[in-house]
Enzyme design. Structure first.
Site, PDB file in Angstrom:
ATOM      1  N   TRP A 134      49.554  94.381 -77.610  1.00 54.61           N
ATOM      2  CA  TRP A 134      49.585  94.915 -78.995  1.00 54.61           C
ATOM      3  C   TRP A 134      50.562  96.081 -79.009  1.00 54.61           C
ATOM      4  CZ3 TRP A 134      46.081  93.757 -83.285  1.00 54.61           C
ATOM      5  CH2 TRP A 134      46.391  94.491 -84.441  1.00 54.61           C
ATOM      6  N   GLU A 206      51.962  97.249 -72.069  1.00 49.24           N
ATOM      7  CA  GLU A 206      50.925  98.279 -71.995  1.00 49.24           C
ATOM      8  C   GLU A 206      50.494  98.275 -70.534  1.00 49.24           C
ATOM      9  OE1 GLU A 206      47.617  97.591 -75.031  1.00 49.24           O
ATOM     10  OE2 GLU A 206      48.937  95.904 -75.342  1.00 49.24           O
ATOM     11  N   ASP A 239      54.494 101.097 -72.870  1.00 46.38           N
ATOM     12  CA  ASP A 239      53.881 101.548 -74.119  1.00 46.38           C
ATOM     13  C   ASP A 239      52.571 102.232 -73.738  1.00 46.38           C
ATOM     14  OD1 ASP A 239      52.415 101.834 -76.422  1.00 46.38           O
ATOM     15  OD2 ASP A 239      52.738  99.794 -77.165  1.00 46.38           O
ATOM     16  N   GLN A 242      47.864 104.277 -75.646  1.00 47.00           N
ATOM     17  CA  GLN A 242      46.445 104.567 -75.379  1.00 47.00           C
ATOM     18  C   GLN A 242      46.234 105.225 -74.027  1.00 47.00           C
ATOM     19  OE1 GLN A 242      43.574 101.732 -76.517  1.00 47.00           O
ATOM     20  NE2 GLN A 242      44.800 100.884 -78.172  1.00 47.00           N
ATOM     21  N   LYS A 268      49.366 107.430 -80.269  1.00 44.67           N
ATOM     22  CA  LYS A 268      48.004 107.804 -80.687  1.00 44.67           C
ATOM     23  C   LYS A 268      47.498 109.122 -80.099  1.00 44.67           C
ATOM     24  CE  LYS A 268      46.513 102.982 -80.810  1.00 44.67           C
ATOM     25  NZ  LYS A 268      45.818 102.777 -82.069  1.00 44.67           N
ATOM     26  N   ARG A 402      35.383  97.641 -76.126  1.00 45.88           N
ATOM     27  CA  ARG A 402      36.288  98.686 -75.663  1.00 45.88           C
ATOM     28  C   ARG A 402      35.577 100.004 -75.934  1.00 45.88           C
ATOM     29  NH1 ARG A 402      42.049  98.904 -78.371  1.00 45.88           N
ATOM     30  NH2 ARG A 402      40.755  99.237 -80.197  1.00 45.88           N
TER      31      ARG A 402
HETATM   32  C1  LIG Z   1      49.248  99.934 -77.044  1.00 48.73           C
HETATM   33  C2  LIG Z   1      49.577 100.093 -78.503  1.00 48.73           C
HETATM   34  N1  LIG Z   1      50.857 100.212 -78.886  1.00 48.73           N
HETATM   35  C3  LIG Z   1      51.193 100.368 -80.172  1.00 48.73           C
HETATM   36  C4  LIG Z   1      50.244 100.385 -81.151  1.00 48.73           C
HETATM   37  C5  LIG Z   1      50.648 100.545 -82.581  1.00 48.73           C
HETATM   38  O1  LIG Z   1      50.424 101.834 -82.978  1.00 48.73           O
HETATM   39  P1  LIG Z   1      50.321 102.208 -84.523  1.00 48.73           P
HETATM   40  O2  LIG Z   1      49.105 101.511 -85.039  1.00 48.73           O
HETATM   41  O3  LIG Z   1      50.204 103.701 -84.509  1.00 48.73           O
HETATM   42  O4  LIG Z   1      51.567 101.743 -85.172  1.00 48.73           O
HETATM   43  C6  LIG Z   1      48.898 100.266 -80.823  1.00 48.73           C
HETATM   44  C7  LIG Z   1      47.872 100.290 -81.881  1.00 48.73           C
HETATM   45  O5  LIG Z   1      46.741  99.983 -81.707  1.00 48.73           O
HETATM   46  C8  LIG Z   1      48.549 100.106 -79.461  1.00 48.73           C
HETATM   47  O6  LIG Z   1      47.280  99.979 -79.082  1.00 48.73           O
END
Ligand SMILES: Cc1ncc(COP(=O)(O)O)c(C=O)c1O
Length: 437
Positions: A134, A206, A239, A242, A268, A402
């Site tokens: 994601w 991620e 990325d 989190q 975040k 989660r």
């Molecule tokens: C790992 C990761 N990257 C990017 C995003 C996207 O972030 P945003 O919702 O602030 O655009 C999320 C959102 O849940 C995420 O979990």
């Protein structure tokens, strides 16, 4: 009044997916949110995984007030002093050679910027990502997100490729059980090489997949991925929306895995609830992108208000030693969850790092068939009993809670949360047995 506003929510707001509650919410403080009946609910998702230092931390409130006195927003070409301070501070936190930051607002945006930089710097356009990833909902980020709803929005940005996610509990290629030997990675890369049009640009991952079910890759996975990126002339993008700034008990997942990416995106957990994100890279890559005319000019790039908050968040993490706290509280929480694991056959796996924890529900431990009905029922019952948690359910990826409370969570709050979970599980199992399922 509450009823009236609840009806108005249905009448005036677009429904945007995800889990939505029938209550409205009025307050948040620490690890607790308050609904429109005045009921206090333990927030074990830290809002949308952002409030790592706790909701409405006084340092954030003061930073916002300070911005009110100084500046909230400016012309995008005017760089506020506080943005430079935050850039310098981030460089102190980050592993070398990651050093130069672009400050935007959301995680999606930070990944858009990362992919634009990678495309310019390499001259390619092909991007590899994990199945179960994601990275956001905007164009390029959504194009490489496979845990989100993709159907119905038309064609993606060309050049997006998925490789299997290294899920040791639920091996995506049906090869391993409980220990990933990276066969999935070899297969994924082979498939990419076969399909590539010869214009590789980036591998974006991620480092611990969150929406995909809290999946921790094997310790040596990213070294191999790093090498694979190099061999193909691709930039490696982590990325860390989190995982950054203490959530997993380390500064970054890059530190945890001992691999430094070419570009890191953070979002975040940097703003602590205020929209702030950054795309960070090395001098060299920044210079390459700049030489090719890199632009990312938005209304809120380099805004002073979120930068002031970001600085306050980093200082608070240092002052309150929240990274150590995430390790300590995470170990305690996992220990408590493992007690439940011993008592409930339906808990197939407890995993994660620091205070990013996944609990996978199964019909039985041998078949590992996901128990989606139990997941949905227990999550709803937890909420009724005063605990908000997030269930990630996808038919092919299991039913995984989660659990990610603020790093400031107390032992007492953890005990209360686990007691609610225990009761909700046992009641939901009884209810399912009565319903015959
Ligand atoms: C790992 C990761 N990257 C990017 C995003 C996207 O972030 P945003 O919702 O602030 O655009 C999320 C959102 O849940 C995420 O979990």
């Amino acid at each position: 009044m509450a009823d009236d506003l609840r009806k108005a929510a249905d009448e005036f707001l677009v429904r945007y997916g995800g889990d939505r509650f029938d209550r409205l919410f009025v307050k948040a403080k620490g690890a607790v949110v308050v609904d429109d009946t005045g009921r206090e609910i333990l927030d074990f998702t830290s809002g949308q995984m952002c409030a790592t230092i706790g909701h409405n931390h006084p340092a954030i409130v003061e930073a916002m007030a300070e911005s009110g006195r100084n500046a909230i927003h400016m012309f995008s070409g005017m760089i506020p002093e506080v943005v430079v301070r935050l850039g310098r501070k981030l460089a102190e936190w980050l592993p070398a050679p990651l050093k130069k930051s672009l400050f935007v607002n959301t995680g999606s945006e930070s990944n858009e910027a990362a992919l634009r930089i990678a495309k310019l710097a390499t001259g390619g356009y092909e991007v590899i990502a994990f199945g179960g990833s994601w990275h956001g909902v905007t164009g390029a980020a959504a194009g490489v997100s496979y845990a989100s709803d993709r159907r119905g929005y038309g064609p993606d940005v060309p050049g997006a490729y998925a490789i299997p996610e290294p899920n040791a509990y639920r091996c995506p290629i049906g090869h391993c059980r409980d220990r990933c030997d990276k066969s999935c990675l070899n297969l994924g890369l082979r498939m990419f090489d076969m399909q590539s049009r010869g214009a590789p640009a980036a591998i974006i991952v991620e480092p611990i997949l969150s929406a995909g079910g809290v999946i921790v890759p094997p310790d040596d996975y990213f070294e191999t991925l790093r090498q694979a990126a190099r061999e193909r002339g691709m930039l490696l993008v982590f990325d860390e929306a989190q995982t950054a700034f203490g959530r997993i008990g380390h500064r970054f997942a890059a530190n945890r895995f001992g691999v430094v990416p070419d570009i890191m995106t953070v979002s975040k957990t940097l703003g602590g609830g205020v929209p702030l994100a950054a795309t960070v890279t090395s001098d060299k890559i920044e210079a390459q992108a700049h030489a090719k005319g890199f632009t990312y000019y938005t209304s809120h790039v380099s805004d002073p208000l979120p930068a002031t908050v970001g600085l306050a968040v980093l200082e608070t993490i240092e002052r309150e030693r929240l990274i150590e706290r995430a390790q300590e509280m995470g170990a305690y929480m996992r220990e408590r969850l493992r007690e439940l694991h011993q008592r409930y056959e339906c808990i197939g796996d407890v995993r994660g790092e620091g205070l990013l924890i996944g609990v996978e529900l199964v019909k039985d431990r041998e078949s590992r068939e996901p128990h989606h009905r139990l997941g949905a029922k227990t999550t709803a019952r937890c909420f009724e009993l005063g605990l908000s948690m997030n269930i990630r359910r996808r038919p092919e990826r299991g039913s995984v809670w989660r659990i990610a409370p603020p790093l400031t969570v107390t032992r007492d709050e953890i005990d209360r949360g686990v007691a609610i979970l225990d009761r909700a599980l046992s009641e939901s199992l009884d209810a399912l047995a009565r319903e015959g399922g």
